[in-house]
Scaffold this motif. Structure first.
Motif, mmCIF file in Angstrom:
data_model
loop_
_atom_site.group_PDB
_atom_site.id
_atom_site.type_symbol
_atom_site.label_atom_id
_atom_site.label_comp_id
_atom_site.label_asym_id
_atom_site.label_seq_id
_atom_site.Cartn_x
_atom_site.Cartn_y
_atom_site.Cartn_z
ATOM 1 N N UNK A 145 0.788 -1.238 0.000
ATOM 2 C CA UNK A 145 0.000 0.000 0.000
ATOM 3 C C UNK A 145 0.818 1.286 0.000
ATOM 4 N N UNK A 146 2.144 1.221 0.054
ATOM 5 C CA UNK A 146 2.934 2.454 0.204
ATOM 6 C C UNK A 146 2.703 3.421 -0.957
ATOM 7 N N UNK A 147 2.667 2.901 -2.185
ATOM 8 C CA UNK A 147 2.511 3.767 -3.360
ATOM 9 C C UNK A 147 1.187 4.502 -3.345
ATOM 10 N N UNK A 148 0.111 3.803 -3.000
ATOM 11 C CA UNK A 148 -1.208 4.438 -2.971
ATOM 12 C C UNK A 148 -1.319 5.427 -1.813
ATOM 13 N N UNK A 149 -0.636 5.156 -0.719
ATOM 14 C CA UNK A 149 -0.643 6.107 0.388
ATOM 15 C C UNK A 149 -0.046 7.433 -0.067
ATOM 16 N N UNK B 281 3.547 -1.109 7.975
ATOM 17 C CA UNK B 281 3.553 -1.172 6.515
ATOM 18 C C UNK B 281 2.172 -1.418 5.914
ATOM 19 N N UNK B 282 1.357 -2.247 6.556
ATOM 20 C CA UNK B 282 0.106 -2.686 5.933
ATOM 21 C C UNK B 282 -1.107 -1.847 6.312
ATOM 22 N N UNK B 283 -0.944 -0.891 7.231
ATOM 23 C CA UNK B 283 -2.109 -0.164 7.739
ATOM 24 C C UNK B 283 -1.858 1.336 7.724
#
Length: 452
Positions: A182-186, A214-216
Motif C-alpha cells: 500500500x505504500x505507493x497508494x498512500x 507497513x500494511x495499515x
C-alpha cells in the motif's frame, strides 16, 4: 621593421574597429594587450570545496522571462563573448499524442481509446510521482536491511504506473482501498514521504501514529492497507454501496492481487455489486506471482478480467501509465453512468520479492527481472516518450531526480530520529468521537485509557 609595424597595426585596427597607430614595438604590445583583455572570455570561477546542494525541481512554465532573454542577448553581443546555448521552456513541445496498447475486452462492445494525450506538465508530474515512489521503496529496503524497519514490509517498486495511472484517472473525492502493498497508494492519495517512512519505523510522526506499520496506512478517502488476503474487496463494495446510497456520483476502486483472485469472498462481492449495480471498479494487479507461485501454477484460468463472468472486464498494460490512466477514466465513466461494476486486470511486475523476507529469485531468474526492467520499466518508458517528443530535457529529469533523492533522504532522517509513541497512547483511537474509556490490557489487572 617600420613596414611590419604598419602591417600589424592595420590588421589590429580592422579587428578592433579602433584607430591603432603604433610607432614602436612597445606601443604595439600595449595595443595587443588591450585587445586581448577586451575579447578574452572571463576566467572560470574557482570551484568551491563545499558540497554542492541539489537544485530544486524547476517550475513548469511555457516561456522564459523576457528580461532573462534580453539579458542573455546582451551578454552574447559584447565583443569576444563566449556563446552559451541554453533552451527555454518555450523550446519544448507542450502536448503530444501517444499510441497505447489496445485493451482486451469482456462483455464490452468498445473499450478505452487507442491514443492518449499528454501535456508537458502532466508528464513531468507523473514522472516525479513515480520516481518518488521508487526512491521511497528503495529507501525502505535499505532501512529494513539495517533492522530499523521490522515486521511485514511489501514493496511496490515496478508497479508505479498502476498507482499513478489510477490516481490520474479518478477524482480526489473518489474512494480507494487496497491490500498490504500500500505504500505507493498512500503517497498518491496525498501523504508525505516522511510520514510513510515514519510509519514504517514505528514513530509518532507516522501517518497512523506509528501503530499501523507497513500494511495499515490511511488518508482521506483511502481505506488502507489491509493485511487479510482479499478482505478489502467486499469492504470496497460496501464503500461503493455508500456512494450509491448518498447519490454523490463517486466511485470506489477496490484493488487486489492475482494471489487473492481465487478467494471466495471476491465472488460474493462481485455478485452483490452486480445485483445492485454498485459504482465499484474491481482492480486485479496481476504481477505474475502470488507470493512465490506463478499465476499459471495457481489459477486454472489466468484471464482475471473475465472472472466476474456477468461483470464487464478489461485487461490493461499495467506498465504504461497512460494506458492505465485512460482505462481508469473509461471504467469510472462506466460506473458513473449507472452501468454497475467493472473489472480491470492490470498486467504489471514487482521487482522485489513478495515481501522483504522473500529474496524473489528462488522461483524466477535474475535474467527475467532484468529483462522486464530493460524493456518495460514504467518510469523509463515515460521518460523516453517525453525525450523523443521534445517535451523535456535530460538535464531537467536529472534535476528532478536530485530533488527527489534529497527529499527521501530528509524523510529517512526524520523517520529514524522521531520518537516512538509512548505507552499511554497505545489504545488511543480505537473508537471515533467517543468519550475516553478504559481498555483492558494483557490481563484483567492492567487497564489503559483510550482517547478518540
Amino acid at each position: 621593421m617600420k613596414n611590419m609595424l604598419t602591417t600589424i597595426s592595420n590588421a589590429l585596427c580592422r579587428m578592433t574597429g579602433r584607430n591603432v597607430g603604433a610607432q614602436t614595438v612597445s606601443e604595439l604590445l600595449v595595443d595587443l594587450s588591450e585587445y586581448v583583455s577586451v575579447t578574452s572570455p572571463p576566467p572560470a570561477p574557482t570551484v568551491a570545496l563545499t558540497q554542492r546542494q541539489p537544485p530544486k525541481p524547476p517550475p513548469v512554465r511555457t516561456r522564459a522571462p523576457a528580461e532573462q532573454l534580453v539579458k542573455n542577448q546582451a551578454e552574447t553581443d559584447r565583443p569576444g563573448a563566449r556563446v552559451v546555448v541554453s533552451r527555454s521552456f518555450a523550446d519544448f513541445t507542450s502536448q503530444a499524442s501517444f499510441d497505447i496498447k489496445e485493451c482486451e475486452l469482456h462483455r464490452l462492445e468498445e473499450g478505452p481509446p487507442l491514443k492518449a494525450e499528454l501535456t508537458r506538465e502532466q508528464g513531468l508530474q507523473y514522472y516525479r510521482v513515480m520516481q518518488t515512489v521508487r526512491r521511497m521503496e528503495l529507501k525502505a529496503d535499505q532501512l529494513y536491511k539495517q533492522k530499523i524497519i521490522r515486521g511485514f514490509c511489501h514493496l511496490y517498486d515496478g508497479q508505479e504506473a498502476c498507482a499513478v495511472g489510477i490516481e490520474s484517472g479518478i477524482n480526489p473525492s473518489d474512494h480507494l482501498i487496497t491490500a498490504y502493498r500500500a505504500h505507493g497508494y498512500t503517497y498518491t492519495r496525498g501523504i508525505a514521504v516522511k510520514e510513510i517512512l515514519a510509519e514504517l519505523t514505528g514513530r509518532r510522526g507516522g501517518v497512523a501514529k506509528g501503530k499501523g506499520g507497513s500494511m495499515h496506512m490511511y488518508a482521506p478517502n483511502f481505506y488502507g492497507g489491509n493485511g487479510i488476503v482479499g478482505a478489502q474487496v467486499p469492504l470496497g463494495a460496501g464503500i461503493a454501496l455508500a456512494c450509491q446510497y448518498k447519490g454523490n456520483n463517486q466511485v470506489c476502486v477496490s484493488l487486489y492481487g492475482d494471489g487473492a483472485a481465487n478467494q471466495g469472498q471476491l465472488y460474493e462481492a462481485f455478485n452483490m455489486a452486480a445485483l445492485w449495480k454498485l459504482p465499484c471498479i474491481f482492480v486485479c494487479e496481476n504481477n505474475k506471482y502470488g507470493m512465490g507461485t506463478s499465476v499459471e501454477r495457481a489459477s486454472a484460468s489466468t484471464d482475471y478480467y473475465k472472472r466476474g463472468d456477468y461483470i464487464p472486464g478489461i485487461r490493461v498494460d499495467g506498465m504504461d501509465v497512460l494506458c492505465v490512466r485512460e482505462s481508469t477514466k473509461f471504467a469510472a465513466d462506466h460506473c458513473r453512468a449507472g452501468k454497475g461494476p467493472i473489472i480491470m486486470e492490470l498486467q504489471t511486475y514487482r521487482y522485489h520479492g513478495h515481501s522483504m523476507s522473500d529474496p524473489g529469485v528462488s522461483y524466477r531468474t535474475r535474467d527475467e527481472i532484468q529483462e522486464v526492467r530493460s524493456k518495460s520499466d514504467p518510469i523509463t518508458m515515460l521518460k523516453e516518450r517525453m525525450l523523443t517528443n521534445n517535451m523535456a530535457s535530460v538535464e531537467e529529469f536529472k534535476e528532478i531526480d536530485i530533488a527527489i533523492r534529497k527529499e527521501v533522504e530528509e524523510a529517512a532522517l526524520y523517520a529514524t530520529s522521531d520518537p516512538e509513541p509512548p505507552l499511554e497512547e497505545l489504545c488511543n483511537h480505537i473508537f471515533s468521537n467517543d468519550a475516553p474509556l478504559e481498555v483492558r490490557g494483557t490481563n484483567p489487572w492492567v487497564t489503559l485509557k483510550s482517547v478518540s
